[in-house]
Design a protein around this motif. Structure first.
Motif, PDB file in Angstrom:
ATOM      1  N   UNK A 184       0.829  -1.208   0.000  1.00  9.60           N
ATOM      2  CA  UNK A 184       0.000   0.000   0.000  1.00  9.60           C
ATOM      3  C   UNK A 184       0.865   1.260   0.000  1.00  9.60           C
ATOM      4  N   UNK A 185       0.350   2.318  -0.610  1.00  7.21           N
ATOM      5  CA  UNK A 185       1.085   3.579  -0.721  1.00  7.21           C
ATOM      6  C   UNK A 185       0.483   4.570   0.263  1.00  7.21           C
ATOM      7  N   UNK A 186       1.324   5.108   1.125  1.00  8.37           N
ATOM      8  CA  UNK A 186       0.863   6.066   2.124  1.00  8.37           C
ATOM      9  C   UNK A 186       0.829   7.463   1.522  1.00  8.37           C
ATOM     10  N   UNK A 187      -0.326   8.126   1.625  1.00  9.45           N
ATOM     11  CA  UNK A 187      -0.458   9.503   1.149  1.00  9.45           C
ATOM     12  C   UNK A 187       0.092  10.465   2.204  1.00  9.45           C
ATOM     13  N   UNK A 188      -0.391  10.344   3.424  1.00  6.52           N
ATOM     14  CA  UNK A 188       0.116  11.143   4.535  1.00  6.52           C
ATOM     15  C   UNK A 188      -0.366  10.507   5.829  1.00  6.52           C
ATOM     16  N   UNK A 189       0.147  10.996   6.938  1.00  7.08           N
ATOM     17  CA  UNK A 189      -0.323  10.529   8.237  1.00  7.08           C
ATOM     18  C   UNK A 189      -0.271  11.684   9.225  1.00  7.08           C
ATOM     19  N   UNK A 190      -0.818  11.438  10.383  1.00  2.24           N
ATOM     20  CA  UNK A 190      -0.797  12.451  11.434  1.00  2.24           C
ATOM     21  C   UNK A 190       0.424  12.233  12.308  1.00  2.24           C
ATOM     22  N   UNK A 191       0.695  13.193  13.152  1.00  4.57           N
ATOM     23  CA  UNK A 191       1.659  12.954  14.218  1.00  4.57           C
ATOM     24  C   UNK A 191       0.994  12.031  15.228  1.00  4.57           C
ATOM     25  N   UNK A 192       1.770  11.468  16.124  1.00 10.49           N
ATOM     26  CA  UNK A 192       1.195  10.633  17.169  1.00 10.49           C
ATOM     27  C   UNK A 192       0.374  11.530  18.090  1.00 10.49           C
ATOM     28  N   UNK A 193      -0.841  11.124  18.338  1.00  6.07           N
ATOM     29  CA  UNK A 193      -1.761  11.870  19.194  1.00  6.07           C
ATOM     30  C   UNK A 193      -1.864  11.104  20.501  1.00  6.07           C
TER      31      UNK A 193
END
Length: 161
Positions: free
Chosen positions: A85-94
Motif C-alpha cells: 500500500x502507498x501512504x499519502x500522509x499521516x498524522x503525528x502521534x496523538x
C-alpha cells in the motif's frame, strides 16, 4: 506490554481548505476546493501499559506513569488491499487531549458530516477536510472519536486531581 488496534475505513476523501478571505472585493470567486485524496483511512490505536512501578506509591509522578496510555496515528493510504500500500500522509502521534483537539474536530455548518484536520508534513501544518463517504463508517468514526476524546479527558482529569 503494548497492543495495537487498527480501525479501517475504506471510502474516505481529503479536501483542501481555502484560505480565509479578509475582503470579498479582492477575489471575484472563492478559491476552488480540490479533492486531493480518495482512499483508505487507517486509525491505529496503541495502548501502552506501564513496564514497571516503584514501591513508593505516594509519588504522583509514579502514579501518573503507572496508568495505561493511549495514542493514535491516522494514516491515509492508497491501495490498502495490495501487497504494497502507498501512504499519502499521516498524522503525528496523538497521545493527549491537546494534540487530539489540535488535530481533529467536526466541521461546522456542513450538511454531510466532515472533519477539519491538521496534518503536519515537512514541518508545515496543513489544514484539510476529511469526509467519510460511507454513512455507516461515518458513524463508526464519530463513535471512535468520541470514545477517544472521552478517554483523553479522563486521563487528563486524573492527572490533575
Amino acid at each position: 506490554m503494548n497492543s495495537q488496534l487498527r480501525h479501517v475505513f475504506k471510502d474516505t476523501s481529503l479536501f483542501t481548505v481555502p484560505p480565509p478571505l479578509k475582503d470579498d472585493t479582492i477575489l471575484t470567486e472563492r478559491p476552488i476546493i480540490q479533492e486531493i485524496f480518495n482512499g483508505t483511512l487507517v486509525i491505529k490505536e496503541f495502548l501502552t501499559s506501564p513496564t514497571s512501578t516503584n514501591d513508593n506509591a505516594d509519588d504522583e509522578l509514579n502514579y501518573s506513569m503507572a496508568m495505561p496510555r493511549s495514542s493514535l496515528l491516522f494514516e491515509f493510504v492508497y491501495d490498502f488491499n495490495s501487497d504494497s500500500p502507498i501512504e499519502f500522509c499521516n498524522s503525528n502521534v496523538i497521545d493527549n487531549l491537546h494534540k487530539f483537539r489540535e488535530f481533529i474536530r467536526e466541521s461546522e455548518g456542513e450538511a454531510s458530516l466532515s472533519y477539519d484536520i491538521m496534518v503536519e508534513i515537512m514541518n508545515m501544518r496543513i489544514p484539510l477536510t476529511l469526509k467519510i463517504n460511507d454513512e455507516l463508517d461515518n458513524r463508526k468514526v464519530k463513535d471512535l472519536l468520541v470514545r477517544l476524546k472521552d478517554e483523553f479527558e479522563l486521563i487528563e482529569d486524573m492527572y490533575y486531581m
